[in-house]
Design an enzyme around this catalytic site. Sequence first.
Site, PDB file in Angstrom:
ATOM      1  N   LYS A 182      65.627  48.965  91.395  1.00  0.00           N
ATOM      2  CA  LYS A 182      66.321  48.159  93.116  1.00  0.00           C
ATOM      3  C   LYS A 182      66.650  49.432  93.795  1.00  0.00           C
ATOM      4  O   LYS A 182      67.429  50.257  93.515  1.00  0.00           O
ATOM      5  CB  LYS A 182      67.160  47.417  92.079  1.00  0.00           C
ATOM      6  CG  LYS A 182      69.226  47.101  93.414  1.00  0.00           C
ATOM      7  CD  LYS A 182      68.311  46.130  94.304  1.00  0.00           C
ATOM      8  CE  LYS A 182      69.704  45.585  95.266  1.00  0.00           C
ATOM      9  NZ  LYS A 182      70.624  46.991  95.804  1.00  0.00           N
ATOM     10  N   GLY A 239      76.413  53.799  89.993  1.00  0.00           N
ATOM     11  CA  GLY A 239      77.333  53.453  91.575  1.00  0.00           C
ATOM     12  C   GLY A 239      78.513  53.466  91.118  1.00  0.00           C
ATOM     13  O   GLY A 239      79.387  54.304  90.262  1.00  0.00           O
ATOM     14  N   GLY A 244      79.131  48.162  88.578  1.00  0.00           N
ATOM     15  CA  GLY A 244      78.688  48.481  87.381  1.00  0.00           C
ATOM     16  C   GLY A 244      78.931  47.244  86.498  1.00  0.00           C
ATOM     17  O   GLY A 244      78.508  47.137  86.111  1.00  0.00           O
ATOM     18  N   GLU A 263      76.481  54.602  85.332  1.00  0.00           N
ATOM     19  CA  GLU A 263      77.694  56.007  85.309  1.00  0.00           C
ATOM     20  C   GLU A 263      78.622  55.080  86.388  1.00  0.00           C
ATOM     21  O   GLU A 263      78.103  55.698  87.798  1.00  0.00           O
ATOM     22  CB  GLU A 263      76.758  57.303  85.389  1.00  0.00           C
ATOM     23  CG  GLU A 263      75.074  57.561  84.970  1.00  0.00           C
ATOM     24  CD  GLU A 263      76.309  58.034  83.677  1.00  0.00           C
ATOM     25  OE1 GLU A 263      77.805  58.596  83.185  1.00  0.00           O
ATOM     26  OE2 GLU A 263      75.780  57.754  81.960  1.00  0.00           O
ATOM     27  N   CYS A 300      80.858  61.754  92.428  1.00  0.00           N
ATOM     28  CA  CYS A 300      80.948  61.284  91.108  1.00  0.00           C
ATOM     29  C   CYS A 300      82.323  62.144  90.741  1.00  0.00           C
ATOM     30  O   CYS A 300      82.887  62.048  90.309  1.00  0.00           O
ATOM     31  CB  CYS A 300      80.342  60.179  90.556  1.00  0.00           C
ATOM     32  SG  CYS A 300      79.026  61.576  89.892  1.00  0.00           S
ATOM     33  N   GLU A 389      90.281  55.846  91.196  1.00  0.00           N
ATOM     34  CA  GLU A 389      89.169  57.200  92.248  1.00  0.00           C
ATOM     35  C   GLU A 389      89.310  56.213  93.234  1.00  0.00           C
ATOM     36  O   GLU A 389      89.669  55.346  93.958  1.00  0.00           O
ATOM     37  CB  GLU A 389      87.539  57.091  91.853  1.00  0.00           C
ATOM     38  CG  GLU A 389      86.589  57.324  92.529  1.00  0.00           C
ATOM     39  CD  GLU A 389      85.267  57.506  92.557  1.00  0.00           C
ATOM     40  OE1 GLU A 389      84.694  58.070  92.272  1.00  0.00           O
ATOM     41  OE2 GLU A 389      84.914  55.734  92.477  1.00  0.00           O
TER      42      GLU A 389
HETATM   43  P1  NAP Z   1      77.212  50.903  94.537  1.00  0.00           P
HETATM   44  O1  NAP Z   1      78.060  49.674  95.607  1.00  0.00           O
HETATM   45  O2  NAP Z   1      78.150  50.213  93.363  1.00  0.00           O
HETATM   46  O3  NAP Z   1      76.023  50.533  95.003  1.00  0.00           O
HETATM   47  C1  NAP Z   1      75.284  50.898  93.720  1.00  0.00           C
HETATM   48  C2  NAP Z   1      73.721  49.688  93.733  1.00  0.00           C
HETATM   49  O4  NAP Z   1      74.409  48.446  92.693  1.00  0.00           O
HETATM   50  C3  NAP Z   1      73.001  49.259  94.901  1.00  0.00           C
HETATM   51  O5  NAP Z   1      71.848  48.677  94.607  1.00  0.00           O
HETATM   52  C4  NAP Z   1      74.093  47.259  94.735  1.00  0.00           C
HETATM   53  O6  NAP Z   1      73.407  47.381  95.445  1.00  0.00           O
HETATM   54  C5  NAP Z   1      73.936  47.232  93.335  1.00  0.00           C
HETATM   55  N1  NAP Z   1      75.304  46.581  93.459  1.00  0.00           N
HETATM   56  C6  NAP Z   1      76.466  46.885  93.804  1.00  0.00           C
HETATM   57  N2  NAP Z   1      77.790  45.812  93.549  1.00  0.00           N
HETATM   58  C7  NAP Z   1      76.326  44.685  92.525  1.00  0.00           C
HETATM   59  C8  NAP Z   1      76.114  43.287  92.241  1.00  0.00           C
HETATM   60  N3  NAP Z   1      78.019  42.601  91.656  1.00  0.00           N
HETATM   61  N4  NAP Z   1      75.286  42.842  92.126  1.00  0.00           N
HETATM   62  C9  NAP Z   1      74.121  43.153  92.334  1.00  0.00           C
HETATM   63  N5  NAP Z   1      73.842  44.419  92.325  1.00  0.00           N
HETATM   64  C10 NAP Z   1      74.935  45.171  93.217  1.00  0.00           C
HETATM   65  O7  NAP Z   1      77.677  52.123  94.557  1.00  0.00           O
HETATM   66  P2  NAP Z   1      77.598  52.835  95.495  1.00  0.00           P
HETATM   67  O8  NAP Z   1      78.146  53.041  97.405  1.00  0.00           O
HETATM   68  O9  NAP Z   1      75.661  53.431  95.283  1.00  0.00           O
HETATM   69  O10 NAP Z   1      77.926  54.649  95.117  1.00  0.00           O
HETATM   70  C11 NAP Z   1      79.289  54.981  95.630  1.00  0.00           C
HETATM   71  C12 NAP Z   1      80.356  55.190  93.854  1.00  0.00           C
HETATM   72  O11 NAP Z   1      79.038  55.662  93.415  1.00  0.00           O
HETATM   73  C13 NAP Z   1      81.136  56.040  93.698  1.00  0.00           C
HETATM   74  O12 NAP Z   1      82.164  55.149  92.675  1.00  0.00           O
HETATM   75  C14 NAP Z   1      80.644  57.034  92.769  1.00  0.00           C
HETATM   76  O13 NAP Z   1      81.847  57.710  92.131  1.00  0.00           O
HETATM   77  C15 NAP Z   1      79.633  56.340  92.013  1.00  0.00           C
HETATM   78  N6  NAP Z   1      78.970  57.321  91.290  1.00  0.00           N
HETATM   79  C16 NAP Z   1      79.259  57.640  90.105  1.00  0.00           C
HETATM   80  C17 NAP Z   1      77.551  58.926  89.785  1.00  0.00           C
HETATM   81  C18 NAP Z   1      77.987  58.812  88.862  1.00  0.00           C
HETATM   82  O14 NAP Z   1      76.781  59.669  88.142  1.00  0.00           O
HETATM   83  N7  NAP Z   1      79.198  59.049  87.074  1.00  0.00           N
HETATM   84  C19 NAP Z   1      76.588  59.924  90.848  1.00  0.00           C
HETATM   85  C20 NAP Z   1      76.796  59.594  92.079  1.00  0.00           C
HETATM   86  C21 NAP Z   1      77.965  58.064  92.932  1.00  0.00           C
HETATM   87  P3  NAP Z   1      73.274  46.671  97.160  1.00  0.00           P
HETATM   88  O15 NAP Z   1      71.615  47.943  98.030  1.00  0.00           O
HETATM   89  O16 NAP Z   1      73.142  45.650  97.810  1.00  0.00           O
HETATM   90  O17 NAP Z   1      74.249  47.758  97.911  1.00  0.00           O
END
Ligand code: NAP
Length: 505
Positions: A182, A239, A244, A263, A300, A389
């Site tokens: 996705k 994300g 998540g 993650e 992250c 966070e």
């Molecule tokens: P995000 O907003 O959760 O988006 C990640 C993916 O999930 C995107 O494809 C998003 O779609 C989809 N998504 C989010 N909510 C959804 C829902 N309710 N239903 C369906 N799909 C959904 O995260 P992000 O902005 O990309 O990343 C930032 C976060 O990631 C930070 O909190 C960071 O700490 C964390 N992170 C963690 C790691 C790790 O390894 N632990 C690494 C990097 C980042 P869309 O494209 O439509 O938005």
Amino acid sequence: MSLALTGKHLIAGAWVAGEKTFETSPAQGPARSYAVGTPGDVATACEAAEEAFWSYGYSTRAERAALLNKIADEIEARGEAITEIGTQETGLPEARLQGERGRTTGQLRLFAAHIEKGDYLDRRHDEALPDRQPLPRPDLRVMQRPIGPVAVFGASNFPLAFSVAGGDTAAALAAGCPVVVKGHSAHPGTGEIVAQAIDAAIKACGVHPGVFSLIQGGNRAVGQALVQHPLIKAVGFTGSLAGGRALFDLCAQRPEPIPFFGELGSVNPMFLLPQALSARGAAIAQGWAGSLTMGAGQFCTNPGIAVAVDGPDLQSFMAAATEALKPVDAQTMLTDGIAEAYRSGRDRISGAAGVQEVLTTTCDLRNATPYLFSTTGKDWLANEELGEEVFGPLGLVVAASGFDEVVEIAKSLQGQLTCTLHMDDGDAEDARTLMPILERKAGRVLANGYPTGVEVCDAMVHGGPYPASTNFGATSVGTLSIRRFLRPVCYQNMPEAVLPADMAV
Ligand code: NAP
């Protein structure tokens, strides 16, 4: 190779337009249109992935290694185009995207070498004991087998290394699992060029086209349909906690629940032990400021919290951190939404009871500037929200009344990707007291370093107890991450002529 974007999905080797499109909001350069994915696109991709599994899931390790190496080559061949669109979409500097590209191709090649060694199969053999009393023992063998089609969601902050051909995709393809990605709506063009590289590699290697699909986002229904599709057997997600958790819940509610390897975020606390703080507090503060502001704090593993016993050494540490943070310029954030979330996180911290401002700056629009706050151990322990966070360059110093309170703070932590000890030899006893606690809290425990910069290797763990990850038994970085997409199968009294080729040891 010049920038040639179609704005389409890649579904099993075909470029497919959408009935609707969405516009990007790049940090710089023109906005572009991309196909909005639908549940119908998801179904087509998942059905093709299932069909591909019947050949790809039973391919040789050498064949899969060749595919992974070829994908790395094809990404390199598109290096300039990836950097061009990547800098526009994310605002990340060229050097960062070039470095991340090297990490991405390195990861693919590492998995190729890893599967060729064969250790990951974890083959075991208990030979038959036909004369054993009171019952004979059958011949028993076990090894790890691929699980089937896998869904992958990349993160906005690693448009290459945690995205379309990132660690999850590399691990799943290495294991023998077709992948449906996705696409992240923050970098669809970067995603498309990487998908073009994967498509070219699949065609060059003669692999079934259903092995890989990229469905662009633009609509949350795409991700929801993907995790609920009955042919998907596991999900790799990087994300936010909110995103998540929503997708994890959908996986658990399926008629056939599947593992969701999410993650998520972490505040990555650092514990500054007294001898180290006294001997080299200023140097630790400078290192902290660098780690905290790297990539506008959008990691992250960003170390958002520093905990120490209050006193003159901690006050000097805060003064040195303030001096190191002050000159840091405003940096562009990945998306408007992330910049907005950063400002509301800052307001949440600054407005909390018992929190003092140490360094305040002004950030607006899509920019992030550093902030530093302090609070007491007592106030920290009274307010769980202080441990959540803030995605950006914001630090919070927690001044404990004594070492007992430091231990209490460590015990109160939620699950973390990392915890760090800054210690000298004279701090060893305190460190030994904290270690059993930190081990329970984090996937990686560091001494005298900073957690940003995650090595991709055999011994890395990038995961941890919830909410750092939804599955504490797994890592999303390093060769151990392949285990997420494998399951053990036992073969009892199976003639050698029938056993899978990999089992014949
Ligand atoms: P995000 O907003 O959760 O988006 C990640 C993916 O999930 C995107 O494809 C998003 O779609 C989809 N998504 C989010 N909510 C959804 C829902 N309710 N239903 C369906 N799909 C959904 O995260 P992000 O902005 O990309 O990343 C930032 C976060 O990631 C930070 O909190 C960071 O700490 C964390 N992170 C963690 C790691 C790790 O390894 N632990 C690494 C990097 C980042 P869309 O494209 O439509 O938005």
